[in-house]
Each structure stands twice: as structure tokens, then as C-alpha cells.
Design an enzyme around this catalytic site. Structure first.
Site, PDB file in Angstrom:
ATOM      1  N   CYS A   2      -7.249  31.509  13.720  1.00 17.67           N
ATOM      2  CA  CYS A   2      -8.231  32.050  12.786  1.00 17.67           C
ATOM      3  C   CYS A   2      -8.954  30.925  12.060  1.00 17.67           C
ATOM      4  O   CYS A   2      -8.457  29.798  11.983  1.00 17.67           O
ATOM      5  CB  CYS A   2      -7.532  32.920  11.766  1.00 17.67           C
ATOM      6  SG  CYS A   2      -6.502  34.181  12.508  1.00 17.67           S
ATOM      7  N   ARG A  27     -12.722  29.104  16.560  1.00 19.53           N
ATOM      8  CA  ARG A  27     -11.283  29.215  16.317  1.00 19.53           C
ATOM      9  C   ARG A  27     -10.762  30.629  16.533  1.00 19.53           C
ATOM     10  O   ARG A  27      -9.548  30.849  16.657  1.00 19.53           O
ATOM     11  CB  ARG A  27     -10.959  28.784  14.888  1.00 19.53           C
ATOM     12  CG  ARG A  27     -11.334  27.358  14.585  1.00 19.53           C
ATOM     13  CD  ARG A  27     -11.063  27.052  13.140  1.00 19.53           C
ATOM     14  NE  ARG A  27      -9.646  27.033  12.880  1.00 19.53           N
ATOM     15  CZ  ARG A  27      -8.891  25.954  12.888  1.00 19.53           C
ATOM     16  NH1 ARG A  27      -9.428  24.790  13.151  1.00 19.53           N
ATOM     17  NH2 ARG A  27      -7.609  26.013  12.630  1.00 19.53           N
ATOM     18  N   TRP A  73      -8.402  35.662  15.108  1.00 18.98           N
ATOM     19  CA  TRP A  73      -7.865  35.722  16.465  1.00 18.98           C
ATOM     20  C   TRP A  73      -6.561  36.498  16.315  1.00 18.98           C
ATOM     21  O   TRP A  73      -5.614  36.018  15.693  1.00 18.98           O
ATOM     22  CB  TRP A  73      -7.616  34.314  16.978  1.00 18.98           C
ATOM     23  CG  TRP A  73      -7.160  34.251  18.410  1.00 18.98           C
ATOM     24  CD1 TRP A  73      -7.944  34.183  19.529  1.00 18.98           C
ATOM     25  CD2 TRP A  73      -5.804  34.226  18.879  1.00 18.98           C
ATOM     26  NE1 TRP A  73      -7.167  34.132  20.650  1.00 18.98           N
ATOM     27  CE2 TRP A  73      -5.841  34.149  20.292  1.00 18.98           C
ATOM     28  CE3 TRP A  73      -4.563  34.272  18.254  1.00 18.98           C
ATOM     29  CZ2 TRP A  73      -4.695  34.114  21.075  1.00 18.98           C
ATOM     30  CZ3 TRP A  73      -3.413  34.240  19.033  1.00 18.98           C
ATOM     31  CH2 TRP A  73      -3.495  34.155  20.433  1.00 18.98           C
ATOM     32  N   ASN A  99      -4.345  32.438   7.836  1.00 17.73           N
ATOM     33  CA  ASN A  99      -4.229  31.956   9.213  1.00 17.73           C
ATOM     34  C   ASN A  99      -2.760  31.620   9.427  1.00 17.73           C
ATOM     35  O   ASN A  99      -2.174  30.929   8.600  1.00 17.73           O
ATOM     36  CB  ASN A  99      -5.119  30.710   9.373  1.00 17.73           C
ATOM     37  CG  ASN A  99      -4.958  30.046  10.726  1.00 17.73           C
ATOM     38  OD1 ASN A  99      -4.412  30.625  11.657  1.00 17.73           O
ATOM     39  ND2 ASN A  99      -5.445  28.828  10.840  1.00 17.73           N
ATOM     40  N   GLY A 100      -2.167  32.107  10.496  1.00 18.88           N
ATOM     41  CA  GLY A 100      -0.748  31.822  10.754  1.00 18.88           C
ATOM     42  C   GLY A 100       0.002  33.105  11.040  1.00 18.88           C
ATOM     43  O   GLY A 100      -0.608  34.138  11.323  1.00 18.88           O
ATOM     44  N   GLU A 485      -6.271  21.035  36.358  1.00 17.43           N
ATOM     45  CA  GLU A 485      -7.283  21.151  35.305  1.00 17.43           C
ATOM     46  C   GLU A 485      -8.506  21.932  35.810  1.00 17.43           C
ATOM     47  O   GLU A 485      -9.056  22.767  35.087  1.00 17.43           O
ATOM     48  CB  GLU A 485      -7.667  19.741  34.819  1.00 17.43           C
ATOM     49  CG  GLU A 485      -8.742  19.668  33.757  1.00 17.43           C
ATOM     50  CD  GLU A 485      -8.469  20.455  32.480  1.00 17.43           C
ATOM     51  OE1 GLU A 485      -7.354  20.951  32.293  1.00 17.43           O
ATOM     52  OE2 GLU A 485      -9.397  20.611  31.676  1.00 17.43           O
ATOM     53  N   LYS A 489      -9.770  25.425  34.104  1.00 17.51           N
ATOM     54  CA  LYS A 489     -11.143  25.613  33.589  1.00 17.51           C
ATOM     55  C   LYS A 489     -11.748  26.871  34.166  1.00 17.51           C
ATOM     56  O   LYS A 489     -12.383  27.637  33.471  1.00 17.51           O
ATOM     57  CB  LYS A 489     -12.050  24.426  33.963  1.00 17.51           C
ATOM     58  CG  LYS A 489     -11.938  23.142  33.191  1.00 17.51           C
ATOM     59  CD  LYS A 489     -12.294  23.186  31.748  1.00 17.51           C
ATOM     60  CE  LYS A 489     -11.146  23.612  30.897  1.00 17.51           C
ATOM     61  NZ  LYS A 489     -10.226  22.665  30.406  1.00 17.51           N
ATOM     62  N   GLU A 492     -10.049  30.174  32.722  1.00 14.08           N
ATOM     63  CA  GLU A 492     -10.253  30.523  31.318  1.00 14.08           C
ATOM     64  C   GLU A 492     -11.677  30.941  30.999  1.00 14.08           C
ATOM     65  O   GLU A 492     -11.887  31.761  30.118  1.00 14.08           O
ATOM     66  CB  GLU A 492      -9.757  29.426  30.369  1.00 14.08           C
ATOM     67  CG  GLU A 492     -10.438  28.106  30.496  1.00 14.08           C
ATOM     68  CD  GLU A 492      -9.807  27.040  29.617  1.00 14.08           C
ATOM     69  OE1 GLU A 492      -9.116  27.372  28.650  1.00 14.08           O
ATOM     70  OE2 GLU A 492     -10.027  25.852  29.899  1.00 14.08           O
ATOM     71  N   HIS A 508       4.094  25.275  51.562  1.00 13.95           N
ATOM     72  CA  HIS A 508       5.314  25.943  51.114  1.00 13.95           C
ATOM     73  C   HIS A 508       5.017  27.273  50.421  1.00 13.95           C
ATOM     74  O   HIS A 508       5.809  27.731  49.613  1.00 13.95           O
ATOM     75  CB  HIS A 508       6.103  25.006  50.196  1.00 13.95           C
ATOM     76  CG  HIS A 508       6.474  23.729  50.879  1.00 13.95           C
ATOM     77  ND1 HIS A 508       7.504  23.645  51.781  1.00 13.95           N
ATOM     78  CD2 HIS A 508       5.900  22.500  50.842  1.00 13.95           C
ATOM     79  CE1 HIS A 508       7.570  22.404  52.255  1.00 13.95           C
ATOM     80  NE2 HIS A 508       6.604  21.684  51.695  1.00 13.95           N
ATOM     81  N   LYS A 607      -9.583  28.173  20.018  1.00 14.35           N
ATOM     82  CA  LYS A 607      -9.666  26.723  20.206  1.00 14.35           C
ATOM     83  C   LYS A 607      -8.402  25.994  19.767  1.00 14.35           C
ATOM     84  O   LYS A 607      -7.959  25.071  20.431  1.00 14.35           O
ATOM     85  CB  LYS A 607     -10.881  26.189  19.436  1.00 14.35           C
ATOM     86  CG  LYS A 607     -11.156  24.710  19.654  1.00 14.35           C
ATOM     87  CD  LYS A 607     -11.617  24.457  21.071  1.00 14.35           C
ATOM     88  CE  LYS A 607     -11.755  22.990  21.386  1.00 14.35           C
ATOM     89  NZ  LYS A 607     -11.765  22.763  22.838  1.00 14.35           N
TER      90      LYS A 607
HETATM   91  C1  F6R Z   1      -7.980  24.527  27.901  1.00 18.89           C
HETATM   92  C2  F6R Z   1      -7.641  24.395  26.494  1.00 18.89           C
HETATM   93  C3  F6R Z   1      -6.238  24.597  26.085  1.00 18.89           C
HETATM   94  C4  F6R Z   1      -5.801  23.451  25.162  1.00 18.89           C
HETATM   95  C5  F6R Z   1      -4.398  23.719  24.598  1.00 18.89           C
HETATM   96  C6  F6R Z   1      -3.898  22.558  23.770  1.00 18.89           C
HETATM   97  O1  F6R Z   1      -9.328  24.307  28.112  1.00 18.89           O
HETATM   98  O2  F6R Z   1      -8.492  24.115  25.685  1.00 18.89           O
HETATM   99  O3  F6R Z   1      -5.390  24.707  27.176  1.00 18.89           O
HETATM  100  O4  F6R Z   1      -5.819  22.268  25.896  1.00 18.89           O
HETATM  101  O5  F6R Z   1      -4.452  24.865  23.805  1.00 18.89           O
HETATM  102  O6  F6R Z   1      -4.731  22.316  22.689  1.00 18.89           O
HETATM  103  P1  F6R Z   1      -4.702  20.955  21.908  1.00 18.89           P
HETATM  104  O7  F6R Z   1      -5.129  19.875  22.834  1.00 18.89           O
HETATM  105  O8  F6R Z   1      -5.657  21.159  20.777  1.00 18.89           O
HETATM  106  O9  F6R Z   1      -3.292  20.754  21.445  1.00 18.89           O
END
Ligand code: F6R
Length: 612
Positions: A2, A27, A73, A99-100, A485, A489, A492, A508, A607
Site C-alpha cells: 500500500c 505500490r 494492495w 500499510n502492513g 528472468e 517478465k 507478470e 527431463h 512494487k
Molecule cells: C519482478 C519483480 C519482483 C521483485 C520482488 C523483489 O519484476 O519486480 O519479482 O523483484 O518482489 O523486490 P525487491 O527487489 O524490491 O526486493
């Protein structure tokens, strides 16, 4: 998670709060709300984005020079109008944003319900506002003391801001586990989850520590006390952020802007740390700890998501250059098993936001066991940066798109610099090899420009595969984390199912998935296990899979096998992830765009994941 923003001062609070929410929307974006204090508290909230809230409020009274606002969120309770924040106390005297997660909310709620409180929402947060009201009435204490006592009864994490009709010039803000920063202006104060909503008004900030409660009043300034009532002198930091970093700068999306920023963000990560002419690599933030690092029996790297993929690249780099064993752990697993960690160990924690709850908890566990914890974070002053013994910032600039892009390449750059510095001191790298790698590293920003120039081709490939149901990503060695990765990408932001695999593992299991419908992205650059990867491509081709290959410029072998190739310039093998990730970011971006997805704010994601 949040986003929180609050204001008290002489200006109209509403435009500041809405503007702040827009900056924090990355966020959390399932609902939003605002409470403004005049002679009463006017509280408006609704499901949806900040723009929906603005529309909803358009004909309402938005007067007041004090207010709180929130973008959510969802954790407890579905995203709807009732569960949106702020929440009111029963007498509507107090409004609160949070938030939390309040972990013991069920017990507290039961108790409050038995005392006649009626809950309007299904959130854990509403418990807190009723608890504060209850304590204030039953213990006959002022609001500030009621907030403090309430927080002593709460288990879990929180960042909160409280306003009350009876305190028309005050905000009460507190944190434990979720970030909160106070902006100090001229006769005005701001509170926010991070610096983004503050930067256009002030650069003077106070970062709250865990269990801090800030009593902010226009009459009495700021008092910061711990939850145990011990006062501390507020320390004013300078915010390292600019407004232009927070705007799209002509790009359609933050994600695209951030992909294109990579030549600069990588150069910024290296600035002052890499001096090719003098053959120096030096990370000021860890210098004092390098001796200890070199004597460590092993390194454990902890992170989540994309940052965890950076750790995997780091493992390969460290083991190759520094010759110290590395283990890579998901922070969420590490914290809940009983890992063997002791005072000789070095734990490297990587996080863009610096707020990821699991990574923070893993750091706590490592410290409890006596390990030294080194951080690699992007957000300056973040909780993880402050919880570690030492560390280095990636200096990639604010990353607003929810899908991480430039943070990943900056993290890998930092790991490379760290490994080079340690390897030189340990004598595990020859001078010529060291020289080759730093020259190659210096070239990376220019080479990323070259990769970005292939966007048109990448868009054409995206157009061809936007309706695919599944994708497979394959890579070996340094390119295995790149495959992971790339797949992450894609899932998501486009919601297409994708899996990343070490190419040799395909036999496998995943090979069973391959048919003429299956796009297979293979990172097939010309070093290391290139020949083996070419064989893997043959295996895919034999089963009619569609091959999209990332190859080294000039490659003819893979070109003759693949359906599409995207070239990247030649570089050192360990630097390939810095180049090969970029076309995969663009591919996901264009596929998501074609599918009409919200690229910057994909569904269900946030985020910074400040809850476990
Ligand atoms: C993927 C993404 C998430 C973050 C993960 C860790 O694109 O953004 O998988 O990498 O939530 O976040 P941080 O790096 O902020 O600890």
C-alpha cells in the site's frame, strides 16, 4: 504494497494528497481513499485506481489543510469500497491509514466486537482504529498515548498515519516493518511511504525507524518517541531523487522508459566505482568489510523475485572470480527453515525497493546468527539498506514500473564490481583477465544502446506470438538466470504462462510440452556451452517448436535453425546477462501491450512487497 501520503500545513491538502497518491500508485492499485479535516473529517474512498477516486470526489468538498490518503494492495478483505482506507473510528473522530498486516487482528477484533464495536470492513486495519478509540475512552488518555498503547498490543507490521477531529493541526505517524518517511517543509509536514510524493515540495526528510511514533504538530514541531516512550532527536536526511526521475519523460509507460534508461542506470551504478584507466574497482560502502568477506567460508545470497535472479547470476560470477562458494536462497524459504549460518558467514541481501518483508526477515535471522550482512539496494534510506551492516546502492534511479527492469541490470553490475574488487584482493584473477572484464564492463552501456535499436524487430516478433498460451525460455550457465528472468517478465505483465529452464533440463520434462504452437526463447550466445545449446535448439526444432533465439552478433549457425533471431553485441560471458535480458524485457513489454494489459500496474502485483 500500500501507499501512504499525509499532509499538515497551510496549503490545501487535497491536491497534494492526490498528486502523492498518483506517485505512489505503483505500490498498490486496487482501491484508494482520502480523509480531509475541516470542522469534521470528510472521508472518500472507492475501489479502483486513483483516477477513479478523483472522479468520485469531483463534486465533493475537498477543503482542509490537513489530510491522509491511501492506495491499497489488498491483503485482508477483497478490494471494494468498504475495505479501502482510510478507516473511521466509531465516533468518526479518528481516521487512520495503514500499510502492513496486523497478525493478531482476529483476537483483537473479537474483543472489540464483544464490546459493541461494529465493523464496516473486513480489513485488519479497522481493528486498529477502534482499538485506539477504545483505549482513549476507557483509559481516559489523550490520542497520542492511545495510539502508543494500541501499538503495544499489535503484532505484525505497520506504517500508519492518524488524524483526529480534536487535533486539527496534528498527524500521528508510526512504523514497524513498513516504511515511512516524513518530509519537513516551511511550516508544513508531509508523510509518505517513500520519497516520491515529497520530492517536489521538500528534500529534507526524516526516515522513521521501527517502533518509532512521530507526533507531528504545527504548534510543537515533531517529536519522535519509541513505542516504549523513549524520545529520540529527529535526524534530517536529504532526499536523493528528482521529479524528472518520477515522470514518464515522453515514453508511453514507465516500464519502457526504465528499459531505455539502462545505458544510463548501469553507467550510474559504475560511476565513481570503476576507473578503467587506473584499473580500479572500488565500492566505498563495503571497503571496511572486504577483509571479512575474503575470509568467509561462503556467501549466502538472499532475495525475492527478479532480485533473486540477480543473485543467481551473482553466484556464477562470485564462484568464477572470487572462488568462494555461494548459496542462493529465496528469502522467504531461508527465513523459515533452520539455515546453518554463523558469525563467519557473509549474507548478501539484494532488493530494489529495500522493503521486501521476506528479505528483511532473512537479514534479521542472519544477524541473529552472527553473520555479517551486506546489502545491495536501489532505494536510498530503505529498511534493508538500514538493516544491513554495510552495502552499496545500485543508483539506478526510481523504478516505478511494477516489473523490475533497470534494477536487475544494476544489481548484476554491482555484483560484478563487488566480485572484481574481492577477486583482485584475493589474487584469484590475473591482471589481464581483470583488465579484459573491466574494459568489457565499461562498454556495456553503449552496447545496450545497440540492443535497444532492435526494438522494431522485437515488436514484430511480439506481434507474431501475442496469442500464445505458453512460452518456454531456455538458457545455460550465465544465461539460465536470464531465461528465468525473461519468463518472469512475460508472465507478470502479459499473463501468459511461461517457464524458464536450464536448457539441458528440457529433456527431463518440459520437452513434452513442445509442439508447433510453443514459442521457445533460447538464449544462445556464443560462449560457454554454446554447442550444447545449439543441440538443444535442434531438439526443439525436431518437435516443431518455434524458436526465438538471442544470439551473438554475426552468429550464422543458430540463425539457420531459429525462426527469429535477435542479435546482441559480443561481450565477456559473465556480462551477457546485462545485454541478453534487455530484448526479453522488450519482448514482454510489446506482447503485454498487444494483449491490452496494464504494463505498469499488472493485476495482483505491487512494487514493494512489504507483507510476507
Ligand atoms: C519482478 C519483480 C519482483 C521483485 C520482488 C523483489 O519484476 O519486480 O519479482 O523483484 O518482489 O523486490 P525487491 O527487489 O524490491 O526486493
Amino acid at each position: 504494497m500500500c501507499g501512504i501520503v499525509a499532509y499538515v500545513g497551510q496549503k490545501d491538502a487535497y491536491p497534494i494528497l492526490i498528486n502523492g497518491l498518483r506517485r505512489l500508485e505503483y505500490r498498490g492499485y486496487d482501491s484508494a481513499g482520502v480523509a480531509l479535516l475541516t470542522d469534521q473529517i470528510n472521508l472518500y474512498k472507492c475501489r479502483g485506481k486513483v483516477a477513479d477516486l478523483e472522479e468520485y470526489i469531483a463534486d465533493k468538498n475537498t477543503g482542509g489543510t490537513i489530510g491522509i490518503a491511501h492506495t491499497r494492495w489488498a491483503t485482508h478483505g477483497e478490494p471494494n469500497d468498504e475495505n479501502a482506507h482510510p478507516h473511521f473510528s466509531r465516533d468518526r473522530d479518528i481516521a487512520l491509514i495503514h500499510n502492513g498486516i496486523i497478525e493478531n487482528y482476529a483476537v483483537l477484533k473479537k474483543e472489540l466486537v464483544s464490546r459493541g464495536y461494529v465493523f464496516q470492513s473486513n480489513t485488519d486495519t479497522e481493528v486498529l482504529v477502534h482499538l485506539i478509540e477504545d483505549i482513549r475512552e476507557n483509559e481516559n488518555v489523550e490520542l497520542d498515548e492511545a495510539v502508543r498503547i494500541a501499538l503495544t498490543q499489535v503484532e505484525g507490521t505497520y506504517a500508519i498515519v492518524v488524524i483526529s477531529k480534536n487535533h486539527p493541526d496534528s498527524l500521528i505517524a508510526a512504523r514497524n516493518g513498513s516504511p515511512l518517511v516524513i518530509g519537513v517543509g516551511e511550516g508544513e509536514y508531509y508523510v509518505a511511504s517513500d520519497g516520491a510524493p515529497l520530492v517536489e515540495y521538500t528534500k529534507n526528510v526524516i526516515y522513521l525507524d521501527n517502533e518509532d511514533i512521530a507526533y507531528i504538530s504545527l504548534k510543537d514541531d515533531i517529536k519522535i518517541k519509541s513505542i516504549n516512550n523513549i524520545e529520540r532527536t529527529p535526524y534530517i536526511d536529504q532526499l536523493e531523487m528528482s521529479i524528472t526521475q518520477l515522470e514518464k519523460g515522453g515514453f508511453e509507460h514507465f516500464m519502457l522508459k526504465e528499459i531505455y534508461e539502462q545505458p544510463k542506470s548501469i553507467a550510474d551504478s559504475m560511476r565513481g566505482r570503476l576507473n578503467v584507466a587506473k584499473e580500479i574497482v572500488s565500492l566505498g560502502g563495503i571497503i571496511e568489510y572486504e577483509e571479512k568477506m575474503l575470509n568467509a567460508p561462503r556467501f549466502t545470497m538472499v532475495a525475492c523475485g527478479t532480485s533473486w535472479h540477480a543473485c543467481l547470476v551473482g553466484e556464477y560470477i562470485f564462484e568464477e572470480l572470487v572462488r568462494i562458494p555461494v548459496e542462493v536462497e529465496y528469502a522467504s524459504e531461508f527465513r523459515y527453515r533452520n539455515p546453518i549460518i554463523n558469525e563467519k558467514d557473509i549474507v548478501i541481501a539484494i532488493s530494489q525497493s529495500g522493503e521486501t518483508a521476506d528479505t528483511l526477515a532473512a537479514i534479521g535471522l542472519a544477524k541473529e546468527n552472527g553473520a555479517t550482512v551486506i546489502g545491495i539496494c536501489n532505494v536510498v534510506g530503505s529498511s534493508i539498506a538500514r538493516a544491513t551492516h554495510a552495502g552499496s546502492y545500485t543508483h539506478a534511479g526510481p523504478e516505478i514500473g511494477v516489473a523490475s527492469t533497470k534494477a536487475f541490470t544494476a544489481q548484476v553490475t554491482l555484483l560484478l564490481l563487488m566480485a572484481l574488487s574481492l577477486a583482485k584482493k584475493k589474487g584469484t584473477i590475473s591482471r589481464s583477465r581483470y583488465h579484459e572484464i573491466i574494459i568489457a564492463l565499461e562498454n556495456i552501456p553503449r552496447q545496450i544502446e545497440e540492443v535497444l535499436s532492435h526494438e522494431k524487430l522485437i515488436k514484430e516478433i511480439a506481434d507474431r506470438f501475442s496469442d500464445a498460451k505458453n512460452f518456454l525460455y531456455l538458457g545455460r550457465g550465465y544465461n539460465f538466470p536470464v531465461a528465468l528472468e525473461g519468463a518472469l517478465k512475460l508472465k507478470e505483465i502479459s499473463y501468459i504462462h511461461a517457464e524458464g529452464y536450464p536448457a539441458a533440463e528440457m529433456k527431463h520434462g518440459p520437452i513434452a510440452l513442445i509442439d508447433e504452437e510453443m514459442p521457445v526463447v533460447v538464449i544462445a550466445t556464443n560462449k560457454g556451452t554454446y554447442d550444447k545449446v545449439v543441440s538443444n535448439i535442434q531438439e526443439v526444432k525436431a518437435r516443431k517448436g518455434k524458436i526465438i533465439a538471442i544470439v551473438t552478433k554475426g552468429d550464422e549457425t543458430v540463425k539457420s535453425l531459429a525462426d527469429y533471431v535477435i542479435e546482441i553485441p559480443e561481450t565477456e560471458e559473465m556480462l551477457v546477462p546485462l545485454l541478453a535480458t534487455v530484448p526479453l524485457q522488450l519482448l514482454s513489454y510489446h506482447i503485454a501491450l498487444n494483449r491490452g494489459c496494464n504494463v505498469d500496474q499488472p493485476r495482483n502485483l505491487a512494487k514493494s512487497v512489504t507483507v510476507e
